[in-house]
Design a protein around this motif. Structure first.
Motif, mmCIF file in Angstrom:
data_model
loop_
_atom_site.group_PDB
_atom_site.id
_atom_site.type_symbol
_atom_site.label_atom_id
_atom_site.label_comp_id
_atom_site.label_asym_id
_atom_site.label_seq_id
_atom_site.Cartn_x
_atom_site.Cartn_y
_atom_site.Cartn_z
ATOM 1 N N ARG A 60 0.846 -1.194 0.000
ATOM 2 C CA ARG A 60 0.000 0.000 0.000
ATOM 3 C C ARG A 60 0.882 1.245 0.000
ATOM 4 N N VAL A 63 -0.890 7.249 0.613
ATOM 5 C CA VAL A 63 -2.240 7.769 0.350
ATOM 6 C C VAL A 63 -3.291 6.745 0.766
ATOM 7 N N MET A 64 -3.056 5.487 0.457
ATOM 8 C CA MET A 64 -4.003 4.438 0.841
ATOM 9 C C MET A 64 -4.082 4.301 2.358
ATOM 10 N N LEU A 67 -6.244 7.071 3.643
ATOM 11 C CA LEU A 67 -7.670 6.798 3.432
ATOM 12 C C LEU A 67 -8.181 5.782 4.444
ATOM 13 N N GLY A 466 -3.953 12.712 -11.044
ATOM 14 C CA GLY A 466 -4.668 12.105 -9.927
ATOM 15 C C GLY A 466 -4.383 10.617 -9.808
ATOM 16 N N LEU A 467 -4.318 9.917 -10.947
ATOM 17 C CA LEU A 467 -3.998 8.486 -10.929
ATOM 18 C C LEU A 467 -2.596 8.250 -10.367
ATOM 19 N N LEU A 470 -2.730 8.752 -6.533
ATOM 20 C CA LEU A 470 -3.414 7.701 -5.784
ATOM 21 C C LEU A 470 -2.607 6.411 -5.703
ATOM 22 N N SER A 476 -4.474 0.970 -13.164
ATOM 23 C CA SER A 476 -5.313 1.885 -13.939
ATOM 24 C C SER A 476 -5.090 1.703 -15.435
ATOM 25 N N LYS A 637 -6.998 0.971 0.139
ATOM 26 C CA LYS A 637 -6.648 0.604 -1.227
ATOM 27 C C LYS A 637 -7.898 0.531 -2.094
ATOM 28 N N ALA A 640 -8.932 4.078 -2.925
ATOM 29 C CA ALA A 640 -8.058 4.650 -3.946
ATOM 30 C C ALA A 640 -8.389 4.086 -5.326
ATOM 31 N N LEU A 643 -11.629 5.738 -6.587
ATOM 32 C CA LEU A 643 -11.358 7.089 -7.075
ATOM 33 C C LEU A 643 -10.609 7.051 -8.410
ATOM 34 N N SER A 644 -9.748 6.063 -8.585
ATOM 35 C CA SER A 644 -9.022 5.928 -9.855
ATOM 36 C C SER A 644 -9.983 5.614 -11.000
#
Length: 664
Positions: A60, A63-64, A67, A466-467, A470, A476, A637, A640, A643-644
């Motif tokens: 991870r 950022v994860m 979250l 953004g991708l 994250l 992605s 995760k 994230a 959101l991706s």
């Protein structure tokens, strides 16, 4: 004679100048895109496998972890946080309302061993309502549908789904109609809400299940809220469009009489937009029903529960039967709302049934319904549906049909999967996912700039940034590859079948009901036969996305091509154009707007299946979301990944819209 034999040259040249110029621009952009791809492949050949940002196993990013920490803080403050207390209070109100309605019609109201109103009373009342709001054909359809719910052994689950649907649609109307009026009157509000609605429709339902469960718990409350979020956008969009489309001359004529804003809205705009508003309500109802199986993941009541339970056991028949009952319910509600709208127009024009006869029939029907309700409260046979003789038979038939289909077409399916995988999917994934992140990102921004200009490039740059932030770049790119391949397959089907439907009314008559069924049947229902054909692979996820997205795209292409005027077609035929020339040089170019919309909607529908694809072997972002949903320690995760998916949807939507605008 000179005037007739030598018309001015510009009169002939000007009409073709703009199309030729647009065609030249399109060719130039295509060559530039190919140039960007060629440079991309050249650099990739020397850098592939470097800086792909692949996360190994359960690794991870910070950022994860942040979250996940947010989730933990919300749970820890449940008893003291005013927002959490508010959302849980709203959820408890939903639970109480659904529970009271269930005890009325679907579950025992202890100490009474059966509901307050048994199946006979509920069926009689529903049939009476069908006649009262529409006609006797709808009444018979309602009667047959309700009897089917009981005959196949899913009476209680069907009533639960209807209750959740009615509550969600009712809330959608209460919330959506004021917002539709607002976007019809305020351009700034339209801009803001358009972006918000795009986000709501782009975001896969599993993605917002994570925060909804966090703030509302599980059960009926979460089922209502997630259904409401998914079902609300169509009503706002369609009703707002209908209100805004009332002609300016009509409004000016009524305004000259000194009417107030409220009078103009209620006496002119809403009545004149009624048909469009009914379409919005209809689409909202269909969207709510399509959430049946998703809601069952959070213990929501309804027909989704037996579908999900059967899927866990790989029971084809157990999934198909309740799934088809959901389709039957969708058809019933669709036809009822449409017929109710048409009846209102007929009555207003004086073409409805004889008022005296209609009142007599209504009175008699009301008496019969009241008697049926009374009987269902007294006698057990009228309170609880007797037996389920058809469930096992239908399930066995479904199992046998799927087994025959997979045995017969398994070889062809395997060949198709290999052709698409080796010819298209693998090369695209190698380029997108195995390129260094900076190379893939730069190439995608460049392609966006060429296709859609500066606005498209900015949208791509922001979303790709953004991708990267994250931390799920590699996953992605894999999801993006599958989405693009599935969208390409959707558009091939849409062009072939859409044009065929537009040019042959008999084909349209046969295919359109099948497409309607394809749009309402829960995706989980057809996942098992697709799995049986292709196994748990990326291609299985792609096929599921195609099945889900193709109906909408096909209908959009068919309606667009059919909308080309007959005068234009006759003019092309008079020049000796062949059928192929008529389609490719006249109908498809003139239906360009519908084709762009079909591609846009097809892409978003495919992306909405990303999470479900993760359950059948696709991996990537879909699997990450499912992992976060099933394991609390992986919540960050999963969030994230959700959101991706949203960022991918926004990027693809904005680039496609800008590219379509750039071609005009």
């Amino acid at each position: 004679m000179a005037a007739t034999t030598a018309p001015p040259a510009p009169a002939r040249a000007e009409p073709g100048a703009a199309p030729q110029e647009a065609e030249d621009r399109g060719t130039s952009r295509l060559l530039l895109v190919l140039g960007v791809v060629a440079v991309w492949i050249l650099v990739w050949a020397f850098t592939k496998g470097q800086d792909t940002l692949t996360l190994s196993g359960r690794e991870r990013t910070p950022v994860m972890d942040d979250l996940g920490a947010f989730r933990d803080s919300v749970l820890a403050s449940r008893d003291s946080n005013p927002l959490i207390q508010l959302t849980y209070g709203v959820g408890e109100a939903f639970v109480a309302a659904i529970d009271w309605l269930q005890r009325m019609v679907s579950i025992p109201d202890f100490p009474r061993p059966v509901p307050q109103i048994g199946w006979l009373g509920v069926t009689a009342v529903a049939t009476f309502v069908g006649y009262a709001i529409a006609n006797w054909r709808i009444a018979l359809l309602v009667l047959a549908s309700f009897l089917s719910f009981g005959a196949f052994g899913y009476w209680s689950e069907a009533m639960d789904l209807l209750l959740v649907t009615f509550v969600a649609v009712g809330l959608s109307v209460v919330i959506g109609m004021p917002l539709a009026v607002l976007i019809a009157y305020r351009r700034r509000a339209e801009t803001v809400f358009t972006n918000l609605l795009d986000l709501m429709q782009t975001m896969p339902t599993f993605v917002y299940l994570l925060p909804i469960v966090l703030f509302f718990g599980i059960g009926a409350s979460t089922a209502v809220v997630c259904t409401l979020i998914y079902a609300l956008p169509p009503l706002i969009r369609i009703a707002g469009h209908g209100i805004k489309s009332v002609s300016a001359s009509t409004l000016e004529a009524t305004d000259s009489a000194g009417q107030t804003f409220w009078q103009r809205l209620t006496k002119v705009q809403l009545p004149m937009a009624r048909k469009t508003i009914v379409v919005g309500v209809n689409q909202t109802t269909m969207a709510a029903l399509s959430m049946a199986t998703i809601a069952s993941f959070v213990d929501g009541p309804g027909l989704g529960k037996p579908v999900l339970s059967a899927l866990v056991k790989s029971d084809v028949g157990g999934a198909v039967v309740p799934g088809l009952l959901i389709v039957l319910m969708a058809v019933m509600l669709d036809r009822a709302t449409t017929a109710a709208s048409e009846r209102g127009e007929l009555v207003a024009r004086g073409h409805g049934p004889d008022p005296r006869v209609h009142r007599v029939v209504l009175g008699a029907g009301l008496v019969l319904a009241a008697v049926a309700v009374y009987v269902s409260r007294l006698y057990p046979w009228a309170a609880e549906f007797p037996g389920t003789p058809l469930r096992d038979t239908a399930a066995s038939w479904s199992d046998a049909t799927v087994a025959w289909f997979t045995d017969t077409f398994g070889g062809v399916a395997g060949g198709l999967a290999d052709a698409v995988s080796y010819g298209l999917l693998n090369p695209m994934q190698a380029l997108l996912a195995e390129s260094p992140w900076w190379l893939a990102g730069s190439a995608l921004v460049a392609i966006s700039a060429v296709a859609g200009g500066v606005r498209a490039a900015v949208a791509a740059l922001v979303c790709l940034g953004g991708l990267r932030f994250l931390g799920l770049w590699h996953d992605s790119m894999i999801t993006l590859t599958m989405t693009l391949v599935a969208t390409l397959m959707v558009m091939v089907l849409a062009l072939v079948l859409g044009v065929w439907m537009a040019r042959r009314s008999s084909v349209d008559l046969v295919l359109r009901p099948l497409l309607d069924m394809g749009q309402t049947i829960p995706p989980f229902v057809y996942l098992i036969p697709v799995l049986a054909l292709f196994g748990p692979t990326r291609f299985t996820a792609i096929v599921a996305g195609v099945i889900y997205a193709a109906p909408a795209a096909i209908k959009l292409v068919a309606d667009g091509v059919k909308g080309v005027s007959q005068g234009t077609l006759e003019a092309s035929r008079s020049t000796g154009a062949t059928t192929w020339q008529e389609i490719t040089k006249v109908q498809l170019p003139m239906a360009k707007g519908s084709l762009v919309l079909a591609a846009n909607q097809g892409l978003l529908y495919v992306l909405a299946m990303a999470v479900i694809g993760g359950m059948v072997g696709a991996g990537a972002l879909g699997y990450d979301v499912v992992l976060g949903f099933s394991r609390s320690e992986e919540w960050g995760k999963g969030a994230a990944a959700g959101l991706s998916i949203v960022l991918l949807g926004i990027m693809l939507d904005r680039v496609m819209r800008a590219a379509a605008h750039h071609t005009h």
